[in-house]
Motif scaffolding. Structure first.
Motif, PDB file in Angstrom:
ATOM      1  N   GLU A   4       0.828  -1.207   0.000  1.00  0.00           N
ATOM      2  CA  GLU A   4       0.000   0.000   0.000  1.00  0.00           C
ATOM      3  C   GLU A   4       0.861   1.255   0.000  1.00  0.00           C
ATOM      4  O   GLU A   4       0.602   2.207  -0.737  1.00  0.00           O
ATOM      5  CB  GLU A   4      -0.933  -0.003   1.207  1.00  0.00           C
ATOM      6  CG  GLU A   4      -1.863   1.194   1.278  1.00  0.00           C
ATOM      7  CD  GLU A   4      -2.880   1.263   0.158  1.00  0.00           C
ATOM      8  OE1 GLU A   4      -3.262   2.389  -0.206  1.00  0.00           O
ATOM      9  OE2 GLU A   4      -3.296   0.206  -0.356  1.00  0.00           O
ATOM     10  N   LEU A   5       1.892   1.259   0.824  1.00  0.00           N
ATOM     11  CA  LEU A   5       2.784   2.422   0.874  1.00  0.00           C
ATOM     12  C   LEU A   5       3.504   2.610  -0.455  1.00  0.00           C
ATOM     13  O   LEU A   5       3.614   3.736  -0.950  1.00  0.00           O
ATOM     14  CB  LEU A   5       3.788   2.273   2.015  1.00  0.00           C
ATOM     15  CG  LEU A   5       3.203   2.212   3.423  1.00  0.00           C
ATOM     16  CD1 LEU A   5       4.323   2.068   4.445  1.00  0.00           C
ATOM     17  CD2 LEU A   5       2.337   3.410   3.722  1.00  0.00           C
ATOM     18  N   GLU A   6       3.963   1.519  -1.036  1.00  0.00           N
ATOM     19  CA  GLU A   6       4.658   1.596  -2.326  1.00  0.00           C
ATOM     20  C   GLU A   6       3.731   2.136  -3.407  1.00  0.00           C
ATOM     21  O   GLU A   6       4.140   2.970  -4.223  1.00  0.00           O
ATOM     22  CB  GLU A   6       5.175   0.212  -2.710  1.00  0.00           C
ATOM     23  CG  GLU A   6       6.022   0.211  -3.965  1.00  0.00           C
ATOM     24  CD  GLU A   6       6.586  -1.161  -4.263  1.00  0.00           C
ATOM     25  OE1 GLU A   6       6.425  -1.604  -5.419  1.00  0.00           O
ATOM     26  OE2 GLU A   6       7.178  -1.779  -3.353  1.00  0.00           O
ATOM     27  N   ALA A   7       2.485   1.680  -3.421  1.00  0.00           N
ATOM     28  CA  ALA A   7       1.515   2.151  -4.412  1.00  0.00           C
ATOM     29  C   ALA A   7       1.273   3.651  -4.298  1.00  0.00           C
ATOM     30  O   ALA A   7       0.993   4.322  -5.291  1.00  0.00           O
ATOM     31  CB  ALA A   7       0.195   1.385  -4.262  1.00  0.00           C
ATOM     32  N   ARG A   8       1.389   4.180  -3.093  1.00  0.00           N
ATOM     33  CA  ARG A   8       1.194   5.612  -2.873  1.00  0.00           C
ATOM     34  C   ARG A   8       2.470   6.414  -3.078  1.00  0.00           C
ATOM     35  O   ARG A   8       2.448   7.635  -3.018  1.00  0.00           O
ATOM     36  CB  ARG A   8       0.681   5.852  -1.450  1.00  0.00           C
ATOM     37  CG  ARG A   8      -0.709   5.313  -1.222  1.00  0.00           C
ATOM     38  CD  ARG A   8      -1.079   5.358   0.257  1.00  0.00           C
ATOM     39  NE  ARG A   8      -2.372   4.773   0.466  1.00  0.00           N
ATOM     40  CZ  ARG A   8      -3.513   5.462   0.496  1.00  0.00           C
ATOM     41  NH1 ARG A   8      -3.496   6.763   0.342  1.00  0.00           N
ATOM     42  NH2 ARG A   8      -4.658   4.844   0.682  1.00  0.00           N
ATOM     43  N   TRP A  10       4.972   6.301  -1.017  1.00  0.00           N
ATOM     44  CA  TRP A  10       5.401   6.729   0.309  1.00  0.00           C
ATOM     45  C   TRP A  10       6.534   5.843   0.795  1.00  0.00           C
ATOM     46  O   TRP A  10       6.490   4.629   0.655  1.00  0.00           O
ATOM     47  CB  TRP A  10       4.263   6.625   1.315  1.00  0.00           C
ATOM     48  CG  TRP A  10       3.143   7.595   1.127  1.00  0.00           C
ATOM     49  CD1 TRP A  10       3.031   8.551   0.161  1.00  0.00           C
ATOM     50  CD2 TRP A  10       1.956   7.685   1.913  1.00  0.00           C
ATOM     51  NE1 TRP A  10       1.848   9.224   0.300  1.00  0.00           N
ATOM     52  CE2 TRP A  10       1.170   8.720   1.368  1.00  0.00           C
ATOM     53  CE3 TRP A  10       1.486   6.990   3.011  1.00  0.00           C
ATOM     54  CZ2 TRP A  10      -0.058   9.079   1.896  1.00  0.00           C
ATOM     55  CZ3 TRP A  10       0.268   7.343   3.540  1.00  0.00           C
ATOM     56  CH2 TRP A  10      -0.495   8.386   2.994  1.00  0.00           C
ATOM     57  N   LYS A  14       7.824   9.225   5.090  1.00  0.00           N
ATOM     58  CA  LYS A  14       6.569   9.894   4.703  1.00  0.00           C
ATOM     59  C   LYS A  14       5.406   9.318   5.510  1.00  0.00           C
ATOM     60  O   LYS A  14       4.577  10.054   6.040  1.00  0.00           O
ATOM     61  CB  LYS A  14       6.335   9.724   3.204  1.00  0.00           C
ATOM     62  CG  LYS A  14       4.986  10.170   2.712  1.00  0.00           C
ATOM     63  CD  LYS A  14       4.805  11.657   2.785  1.00  0.00           C
ATOM     64  CE  LYS A  14       3.459  12.046   2.190  1.00  0.00           C
ATOM     65  NZ  LYS A  14       3.203  13.466   2.265  1.00  0.00           N
ATOM     66  N   PHE A  15       5.340   8.002   5.605  1.00  0.00           N
ATOM     67  CA  PHE A  15       4.271   7.355   6.355  1.00  0.00           C
ATOM     68  C   PHE A  15       4.304   7.777   7.814  1.00  0.00           C
ATOM     69  O   PHE A  15       3.270   8.095   8.407  1.00  0.00           O
ATOM     70  CB  PHE A  15       4.394   5.834   6.215  1.00  0.00           C
ATOM     71  CG  PHE A  15       3.261   5.055   6.831  1.00  0.00           C
ATOM     72  CD1 PHE A  15       1.940   5.358   6.554  1.00  0.00           C
ATOM     73  CD2 PHE A  15       3.514   3.987   7.665  1.00  0.00           C
ATOM     74  CE1 PHE A  15       0.893   4.633   7.115  1.00  0.00           C
ATOM     75  CE2 PHE A  15       2.489   3.242   8.227  1.00  0.00           C
ATOM     76  CZ  PHE A  15       1.177   3.566   7.950  1.00  0.00           C
ATOM     77  N   LEU A  48      -4.726   6.024   5.313  1.00  0.00           N
ATOM     78  CA  LEU A  48      -4.863   5.231   4.101  1.00  0.00           C
ATOM     79  C   LEU A  48      -6.287   5.171   3.574  1.00  0.00           C
ATOM     80  O   LEU A  48      -6.560   4.518   2.566  1.00  0.00           O
ATOM     81  CB  LEU A  48      -4.335   3.808   4.351  1.00  0.00           C
ATOM     82  CG  LEU A  48      -2.864   3.719   4.769  1.00  0.00           C
ATOM     83  CD1 LEU A  48      -2.475   2.266   4.995  1.00  0.00           C
ATOM     84  CD2 LEU A  48      -1.961   4.372   3.737  1.00  0.00           C
TER      85      LEU A  48
END
Length: 76
Positions: A4-8, A10, A14-15, A48
């Protein structure tokens, strides 16, 4: 969560900034080195765009699979 973080786009820093937490705190979450307390689950859900129940249930599933505990899912 890493997907999920990679898709954004981030990274951990950043997260952590979005959650208002340290990188150490946030990196401990997907590595299951910390309990995803309701407060953290609320923060992740808000950051998210999901509810906290998703993250609490995922944690319970992970723990059940790898520790043999019997979780009680949080109602959606």
């Amino acid at each position: 969560m890493n997907d999920e973080l990679e898709a954004r786009g981030w990274n951990a820093a950043k997260f952590a900034g979005v959650l208002g937490r340290t990188v150490e705190e946030t990196s401990a979450i997907p590595e299951d080195r910390t309990a995803t307390a309701t407060e953290i689950a609320d923060d992740i859900g808000e950051a998210l765009g999901t509810g906290p129940e998703l993250w609490l249930n995922l944690q319970d599933i992970y723990r059940d699979r790898y520790t043999g505990t019997d979780p009680t899912p949080v109602p959606a």
